[in-house]
Design an enzyme around this catalytic site. Structure first.
Site, PDB file in Angstrom:
ATOM      1  N   SER A 161       0.810  -1.220   0.000  1.00 29.74           N
ATOM      2  CA  SER A 161       0.000   0.000   0.000  1.00 29.74           C
ATOM      3  C   SER A 161       0.842   1.268   0.000  1.00 29.74           C
ATOM      4  O   SER A 161       0.463   2.264  -0.638  1.00 29.74           O
ATOM      5  CB  SER A 161      -0.941   0.005   1.208  1.00 29.74           C
ATOM      6  N   ASP A 162       1.968   1.275   0.691  1.00 23.50           N
ATOM      7  CA  ASP A 162       2.804   2.475   0.778  1.00 23.50           C
ATOM      8  C   ASP A 162       3.148   3.017  -0.604  1.00 23.50           C
ATOM      9  O   ASP A 162       3.290   4.226  -0.800  1.00 23.50           O
ATOM     10  CB  ASP A 162       4.129   2.198   1.488  1.00 23.50           C
ATOM     11  N   SER A 163       3.316   2.099  -1.563  1.00 22.56           N
ATOM     12  CA  SER A 163       3.788   2.498  -2.888  1.00 22.56           C
ATOM     13  C   SER A 163       2.862   3.509  -3.551  1.00 22.56           C
ATOM     14  O   SER A 163       3.314   4.355  -4.327  1.00 22.56           O
ATOM     15  CB  SER A 163       3.908   1.261  -3.778  1.00 22.56           C
ATOM     16  N   LEU A 164       1.572   3.460  -3.241  1.00 20.59           N
ATOM     17  CA  LEU A 164       0.607   4.273  -3.974  1.00 20.59           C
ATOM     18  C   LEU A 164       0.727   5.760  -3.665  1.00 20.59           C
ATOM     19  O   LEU A 164       0.174   6.591  -4.395  1.00 20.59           O
ATOM     20  CB  LEU A 164      -0.811   3.768  -3.714  1.00 20.59           C
ATOM     21  N   TYR A 165       1.472   6.103  -2.622  1.00 20.53           N
ATOM     22  CA  TYR A 165       1.725   7.522  -2.367  1.00 20.53           C
ATOM     23  C   TYR A 165       2.481   8.149  -3.534  1.00 20.53           C
ATOM     24  O   TYR A 165       2.363   9.355  -3.785  1.00 20.53           O
ATOM     25  CB  TYR A 165       2.520   7.683  -1.075  1.00 20.53           C
TER      26      TYR A 165
END
Length: 387
Positions: A161-165
């Site tokens: 999920s972090d990647s979507l920043y």
């Protein structure tokens, strides 16, 4: 021993809840929601982060997240000090992508480069990013269809999920270049990650597939607060730069609204969210990085008419009130969960540079809500911050 530890945590939590209520009352007396107070606190957090850097090696997601908040503060205030500081950081690194192995993490820095380009176009600001995107590396779109998994190699797993920043960088690059391929890259990556790790029942993200089906000690799901914060804070940036007629735009709006509804129900009475959104007793201490992410995300949505003011203004007020109480006199933001990939404990002294950037983003949105007449003495009195 375990029972003793749990009892001690419970005592600390009760004490903090009492302290937070007392702090909230003091903040209302001191008009903590006046624009001057918001900016003064934000500048204190900004200054502390500059004077206490996490590390000298700073072309990474940690420093980039701080500067994303610096840029938010600049756009809200027009204060050139913040713009100059971001430009100095960019020049120091010659506009290169990040040093990480994970493909999306490498682009966190490039979000600030792209923002600086859109303010003052100069090809050299984007050339290194565009060149890297076209390389045949396995963690680059030029080298693999699925390039955005978490390092190490092969870079296609796991989706996280972090990647979507970092996804909004592609919308910014489209605005800068007019090349539709950047929007196609964003849509593919964003929805592929979402399909892999979004909990369809709660409309919240697992940090990565390892947590699907995992249970907390109380038998609840493991839905990490900051892991969801990275996504929730990406929506405002995506929607700011995505064309109004893009066929995918409404899909982003729908998920943004669903997340907003789910997250609001999980805010605790003291204004903070806990690190496990599905189980507030898993780690019952307050946590400020997720809280800052969510407060900023709600602020933008309310200001832009995408999230309902009546439903979410109280959420913003409680969240900001909690964050203000977490800032120590020297500008250190406390109650930050350390770098992690799952729920964990935080304490009044735990802090990190990336969280300072999130606090600046939240401050920028609250400042604008005050200046635009959304937060007024009347609204503060009406909602009265019930603790």
């Amino acid at each position: 021993m375990k029972q003793t530890t749990l009892a001690w945590i419970a005592v600390v939590t009760v004490f903090y809840s009492w302290a937070a209520a007392a702090t909230a009352a003091e903040l209302r007396k001191e008009q903590g929601f006046e624009s001057e107070s918001v900016l003064a606190l934000a500048d204190k957090v900004y200054t502390y982060a500059l004077e206490n850097p996490y590390t000298a090696t700073d072309r990474n997601w940690i420093r980039a997240t701080f500067y994303s908040g610096v840029m938010e503060l600049y756009r809200a205030t027009g204060n050139e000090k913040y713009l100059r500081q971001a430009a100095r950081w960019a020049e120091r690194h010659e506009w290169q992508v990040g040093t990480e192995g994970s493909g999306f993490n490498k682009l966190f820095c490039a979000m600030t480069w792209a923002e600086l380009y859109l303010l003052d176009p100069d090809p050299r600001k984007l050339e290194p990013t565009l060149k890297w995107l076209a390389t045949d590396a396995p963690n680059s779109p030029g080298g693999a269809k699925v390039w955005y998994g978490h390092a190490p190699a092969p870079h296609d797993e796991p989706r996280y999920s972090d990647s979507l920043y970092g996804a909004p960088v592609f919308a910014m690059l489209f605005k800068a270049t007019g090349d539709r391929k950047y929007l196609d890259l964003m849509h593919h990556a964003f929805w592929d990650v979402t399909d892999a790790i979004l909990d369809k029942e709660d409309h919240l993200y697992y940090r990565d597939p390892r947590y699907i089906g995992a249970k907390s000690p109380n038998g609840e799901k493991v839905l990490w607060s900051r892991g969801n914060g990275w996504v929730f804070a990406a929506f405002p940036r995506i929607l700011t730069h995505l064309p109004g007629d893009d066929p995918q735009r409404e899909r982003y709006v729908r998920l943004y609204r669903r997340m907003a509804s789910s997250l609001a129900a999980r805010q605790q009475p003291d204004g903070f969210w806990r690190t496990n959104l599905a189980d507030c007793q898993h780690f019952p201490t307050p946590e400020s990085s997720g809280t800052a992410f969510f407060t900023a995300g709600y602020g933008w949505g309310v200001r832009n008419g995408i999230l309902a003011r009546e439903a979410y203004l109280p959420v913003i007020l409680r969240g900001w009130n909690a964050l203000v109480g977490a800032v120590q006199p020297d500008g250190r933001l406390g109650w930050v969960q350390p770098v992690a990939a799952a729920p964990g404990a935080a304490g009044p002294q735990t802090t990190h540079e990336y969280a300072a950037g999130l606090m600046l983003s939240a401050a920028a949105e609250v400042y604008l809500l005050v200046n635009e007449g959304v937060i007024t003495p009347a609204t503060l009195s009406e909602h009265s911050f019930q603790q």
